[in-house]
Enzyme design. Structure first.
Site, PDB file in Angstrom:
ATOM      1  N   ARG A  23       0.845  -1.201   0.000  1.00 50.98           N
ATOM      2  CA  ARG A  23       0.000   0.000   0.000  1.00 50.98           C
ATOM      3  C   ARG A  23       0.878   1.249   0.000  1.00 50.98           C
ATOM      4  NH1 ARG A  23       1.221   1.913   4.123  1.00 50.98           N
ATOM      5  NH2 ARG A  23       0.028   3.738   3.499  1.00 50.98           N
ATOM      6  N   GLY A  24       0.204   2.408  -0.227  1.00 50.97           N
ATOM      7  CA  GLY A  24       0.942   3.660  -0.349  1.00 50.97           C
ATOM      8  C   GLY A  24       1.326   3.845  -1.815  1.00 50.97           C
ATOM      9  N   ALA A  25       1.089   5.049  -2.329  1.00 54.82           N
ATOM     10  CA  ALA A  25       1.185   5.266  -3.778  1.00 54.82           C
ATOM     11  C   ALA A  25       2.550   4.918  -4.378  1.00 54.82           C
ATOM     12  CB  ALA A  25       0.834   6.721  -4.080  1.00 54.82           C
ATOM     13  N   ALA A  26       3.637   5.307  -3.728  1.00 52.19           N
ATOM     14  CA  ALA A  26       4.959   5.051  -4.304  1.00 52.19           C
ATOM     15  C   ALA A  26       5.266   3.553  -4.276  1.00 52.19           C
ATOM     16  CB  ALA A  26       6.034   5.825  -3.544  1.00 52.19           C
ATOM     17  N   CYS A 131      -1.796   9.380   8.262  1.00 52.03           N
ATOM     18  CA  CYS A 131      -1.558   8.180   7.452  1.00 52.03           C
ATOM     19  C   CYS A 131      -0.070   7.801   7.448  1.00 52.03           C
ATOM     20  CB  CYS A 131      -2.098   8.380   6.030  1.00 52.03           C
ATOM     21  SG  CYS A 131      -2.233   6.855   5.078  1.00 52.03           S
ATOM     22  N   ASP A 201      -1.852  10.681  -3.002  1.00 56.51           N
ATOM     23  CA  ASP A 201      -2.098   9.571  -3.938  1.00 56.51           C
ATOM     24  C   ASP A 201      -2.219  10.101  -5.356  1.00 56.51           C
ATOM     25  OD1 ASP A 201      -3.229   8.592  -1.177  1.00 56.51           O
ATOM     26  OD2 ASP A 201      -2.649   6.862  -2.387  1.00 56.51           O
ATOM     27  N   ASN A 211      -5.636  12.506  -1.010  1.00 59.97           N
ATOM     28  CA  ASN A 211      -4.842  11.707  -0.068  1.00 59.97           C
ATOM     29  C   ASN A 211      -5.793  11.013   0.897  1.00 59.97           C
ATOM     30  OD1 ASN A 211      -2.234  10.861   0.954  1.00 59.97           O
ATOM     31  ND2 ASN A 211      -2.609  12.179   2.715  1.00 59.97           N
ATOM     32  N   LYS A 237       2.967  11.288  -8.876  1.00 62.28           N
ATOM     33  CA  LYS A 237       1.632  11.463  -8.276  1.00 62.28           C
ATOM     34  C   LYS A 237       0.792  12.497  -9.025  1.00 62.28           C
ATOM     35  CE  LYS A 237       3.414   9.154  -4.677  1.00 62.28           C
ATOM     36  NZ  LYS A 237       3.676   9.738  -3.404  1.00 62.28           N
TER      37      LYS A 237
END
Ligand code: RUB
Length: 323
Positions: A23-26, A131, A201, A211, A237
């Site tokens: 998880r997490g965009a990067a 987060c 995100d 986000n 992003k």
């Protein structure tokens, strides 16, 4: 069943992203590019067109996992968009090289933006987090571990999945003193904060920041309290489709993340909503820190246009023969 043979590794990455094991965009972008590389490496396609189709099917499997973080389709665009060659071996080599290059650039970008973001943090500052964002934490990493600044952290729990705990653990590893608070206490503890630092995100062409749910409310409170809000987000992003008027799809997750079935039935089975992300308007954001420098949110469109052009494609779309 898929008409195409997808690698086991790719299937398992897609499941991990959907289930938020990854998880997490990067991190999602890195995992997706790696999965495409694995697909290319293990493909047994005999002809170039079959290989291309398989790669497109693999990308479609990945892109359908979670809708909000644009780093995912941007990663797929990078790998598929650059794929060229006359033979299967040439195509394979090209996809593998692009995927590796993408992952290396991702790491470099995070490091570069961390160095820039760290300059905004002063010795002795208290920073509030929401987060878990690896881009945001890269700024702390540089401030604490390279610039030798002392900072204190106020970490919001971040219901319903409590990603604040991941942030707290990472900060402890760097000896940053952490105060963990429930989300509802954020307004009160902003009195003690010098910055709010979050990730993203997706960032829209007008500078809106998409986000983790709760970011927008936190930003309103921070504005009211006069605490600057900094968004750490590498350029992967930036959401190119928002240039052409498209909006960012907000993911709604399983209602059981909010309340378990037993409690829900005890409460008279109320309707439950579980949006995973929200939209913070640009007027509530002080700076977006990228690997290309820091920007006021309203000017991010210039960078978006420079990096992505006016339109973007979907190189994973099915061709005529596949439908
Ligand atoms: C994670 C989240 C993070 C961004 C940025 O949501 O909203 O703030 O993805 O993270 P989820 P990073 O846990 O639902 O994936 O800076 O690591 O890309």
């Amino acid at each position: 069943m898929s008409k195409h043979t997808l690698a086991d590794e790719l299937e398992s990455t897609a499941e991990d992203i959907a289930e938020m094991e990854v998880r997490g965009a990067a991190t999602i972008a890195d995992a997706a590019a790696t999965a495409l590389r694995e697909q290319a490496e293990t493909s047994s396609a005999g002809r170039p067109e079959a290989f291309r189709r398989e790669m497109r099917a693999a990308a479609r499997r990945l892109v359908e996992t979670r809708p909000t973080a644009v780093s995912l389709p941007n990663a797929l665009r990078y790998v598929l968009g650059d794929m060229e060659g006359e033979t299967v071996d040439e195509l394979r080599e090209s996809a593998v090289d692009s995927a590796r290059e993408f992952c290396a650039r991702l790491e470099r970008a995070q490091d570069d933006l961390g160095r820039i973001g760290a300059n905004r943090i002063r010795d002795g500052d208290a920073v509030m987090f929401h987060c878990h964002s690896t881009d945001a934490l890269s700024c702390v990493d540089h401030a604490v571990n390279e610039q030798d600044k002392h900072i204190e952290a106020i970490v919001k729990e971040t219901r319903p999945r409590k990603q604040g705990h991941i942030t707290a653990r990472q900060l402890r590893d760097w000896d940053v003193p952490v105060t963990l608070i429930v989300d509802n206490a954020a307004h009160r503890y902003l009195d003690d904060a010098d910055h709010v630092l979050v990730g993203a995100d997706s960032i829209a062409a007008d500078g809106s920041v998409i986000n983790k749910i709760g970011t927008a409310g936190l930003a309103v409170s921070a504005r009211e309290r006069g605490v600057p809000i900094m968004v750490a987000a590498q350029t992967i992003k930036l959401h190119p489709d928002t240039m052409t008027g498209n909006t960012v799809e907000i993911e709604y997750r399983d209602e059981a993340e909010v309340v378990d079935d037993g409690t829900r039935s005890d409460l008279g089975d109320p309707a439950v909503q579980n949006p995973a992300f929200d939209v913070t308007p640009p007027r509530h954001v002080d700076a977006i820190v990228t690997e290309r420098g820091q920007f006021p949110p309203e000017s991010i469109v210039v960078l978006l246009r420079e990096l992505f052009g006016e339109t973007t494609g979907t190189p994973w779309a099915e061709d005529e023969a596949e439908r």
